[in-house]
Design an enzyme around this catalytic site. Structure first.
Site, short mmCIF file in Angstrom:
data_model
loop_
_atom_site.label_atom_id
_atom_site.label_comp_id
_atom_site.label_asym_id
_atom_site.label_seq_id
_atom_site.Cartn_x
_atom_site.Cartn_y
_atom_site.Cartn_z
N CYS A 1 0.83 -1.21 0.00
CA CYS A 1 0.00 0.00 0.00
C CYS A 1 0.86 1.26 0.00
O CYS A 1 1.43 1.63 1.02
CB CYS A 1 -0.92 -0.02 1.23
SG CYS A 1 -1.86 1.49 1.43
N CYS B 1 -0.34 4.11 2.27
CA CYS B 1 -0.07 3.89 3.70
C CYS B 1 1.43 4.09 4.01
O CYS B 1 1.78 4.68 5.02
CB CYS B 1 -0.44 2.48 4.13
SG CYS B 1 -1.95 1.84 3.42
N ASP B 2 2.31 3.58 3.15
CA ASP B 2 3.73 3.49 3.51
C ASP B 2 4.67 4.34 2.67
O ASP B 2 5.87 4.39 2.94
CB ASP B 2 4.19 2.02 3.42
CG ASP B 2 3.40 1.12 4.35
OD1 ASP B 2 3.00 1.61 5.42
OD2 ASP B 2 3.19 -0.05 4.00
#
Ligand code: NDP
Length: 292
Positions: A129, A132-133
């Site tokens: 993701c 997200c990261d």
């Protein structure tokens, strides 16, 4: 009042709840995580009519607020098993629930690449993701595997953060023309076609990847966006008909089990979009109203 349990609070499940509530059937959503599903992993959505461009998390919050304001309950629990006697019995980690109808809207989870060492490197260079990261790899060189809409959407997001983004495609791109053109216009995105990752190079963290043409890419982050797999193990007791792991339905979203419906990305179908997931939810709810 007839009761319907919806398993999963993505756009499909939340839209089903909206339509059921308006039809006078009590919907309860059971969600093991934060409502929103895959939308939460998308930084920019530009193909959901009514919003020219909206952050996935924001759209998820708007959907959640709308159904909460209508009085729909969203319960945090993980469904482990569903069985059918007079009514459906839904066994969760925390509680048990009964329902006249069940709608499965659990989507799918990211597919793993299957290269040795993958699991050990999750969070240490490997991620599924970018939204997200991605921020962990600011100004670094990264790669993304996949040639679909997800991979290119994530590549665009990463190209704003990272110094260079390689897109590793095993054959050819299959993403939409709009995304392909945007990616091609970015100077720091390099598309590598007809190539696959054969090994990870790492110590405790990922240091690079070896490709099957012998080249090595020195990268700090690798994002894997090669599609998803539906998880329907909690339906094992019902023997529901599936195709390639996806639940088969008719055009009213009915599965092979009476009273059990499936919608969104968990369903066997041609197009996996937020708008088609939401539409599946409306169709399932209206079919239940018709049947009830
Ligand atoms: P897709 O299934 O569309 O694409 C998967 C990609 O990964 C393909 O390029 C595929 O290659 C590749 N792939 C699969 N397995 C491997 C492997 N083992 N090794 C290397 N490459 C592999 O998945 P997406 O997640 O991109 O999209 C899923 C659905 O969601 C689609 O319908 C898409 O349109 C939709 N979507 C829409 C968005 C939007 O409209 N904004 C955003 C994101 C997703 P190959 O082609 O060779 O099989």
């Amino acid at each position: 009042m007839l009761k319907c349990v919806i398993i999963g609070a993505g756009p499909a499940g939340m839209n089903a709840a909206l339509y059921l509530k308006r039809a006078g059937i009590e919907p309860i959503i059971i969600e093991k995580d934060v409502p929103g599903g895959e939308m939460l992993k998308t930084n920019k959505i530009e193909n959901y009519l009514g919003y020219e461009s909206i952050d996935g998390g924001e759209l998820a919050l708007k959907m959640k607020k709308q159904i909460k304001d209508m009085g729909v309950s969203i319960i945090r629990d993980e469904v482990l098993d569903v069985s059918l006697n007079d009514m459906f019995e839904i066994k969760g980690k925390n509680d048990c629930y009964n329902a006249d109808y069940v709608i499965v809207a659990t989507g799918r989870k990211p597919k793993e690449l299957g290269v040795r060492g993958e699991k050990k490197l999750i969070g240490k260079g490997i991620s599924y993701c970018a939204t997200c990261d991605g921020a962990f790899y600011r100004d670094k060189e990264v790669a993304i595997i996949g040639g679909g809409d997800s991979a290119l959407t994530e590549a665009l997001y990463l190209s704003d953060l990272c110094s260079k983004v390689y897109v590793i495609v095993r054959k050819n791109l299959r993403a939409s023309e709009v995304l392909q053109n945007r990616v091609k216009a970015r100077e720091n995105i390099v598309i590598l076609k007809n190539v696959e990752v054969s090994e990870f190079i790492n110590d405790e963290f990922l240091l690079g990847v070896l490709l099957n043409d012998g080249k090595v890419l020195d990268i700090s982050g690798l994002f894997i966006a090669i599609g998803g797999v539906p998880d329907v193990r909690f339906l094992n007791n019902l023997n529901v008909e599936t195709e390639n792991g996806y639940i088969k339905t008719d055009d009213k979203m009915r599965t092979s089990v009476r009273g059990l419906y499936a919608i969104g990305d968990v369903r066997y179908k041609d197009f996996y979009q937020i708008i088609t997931a939401a539409s599946d939810g409306a169709v399932a709810a209206l079919s239940i109203r018709e049947e009830a």
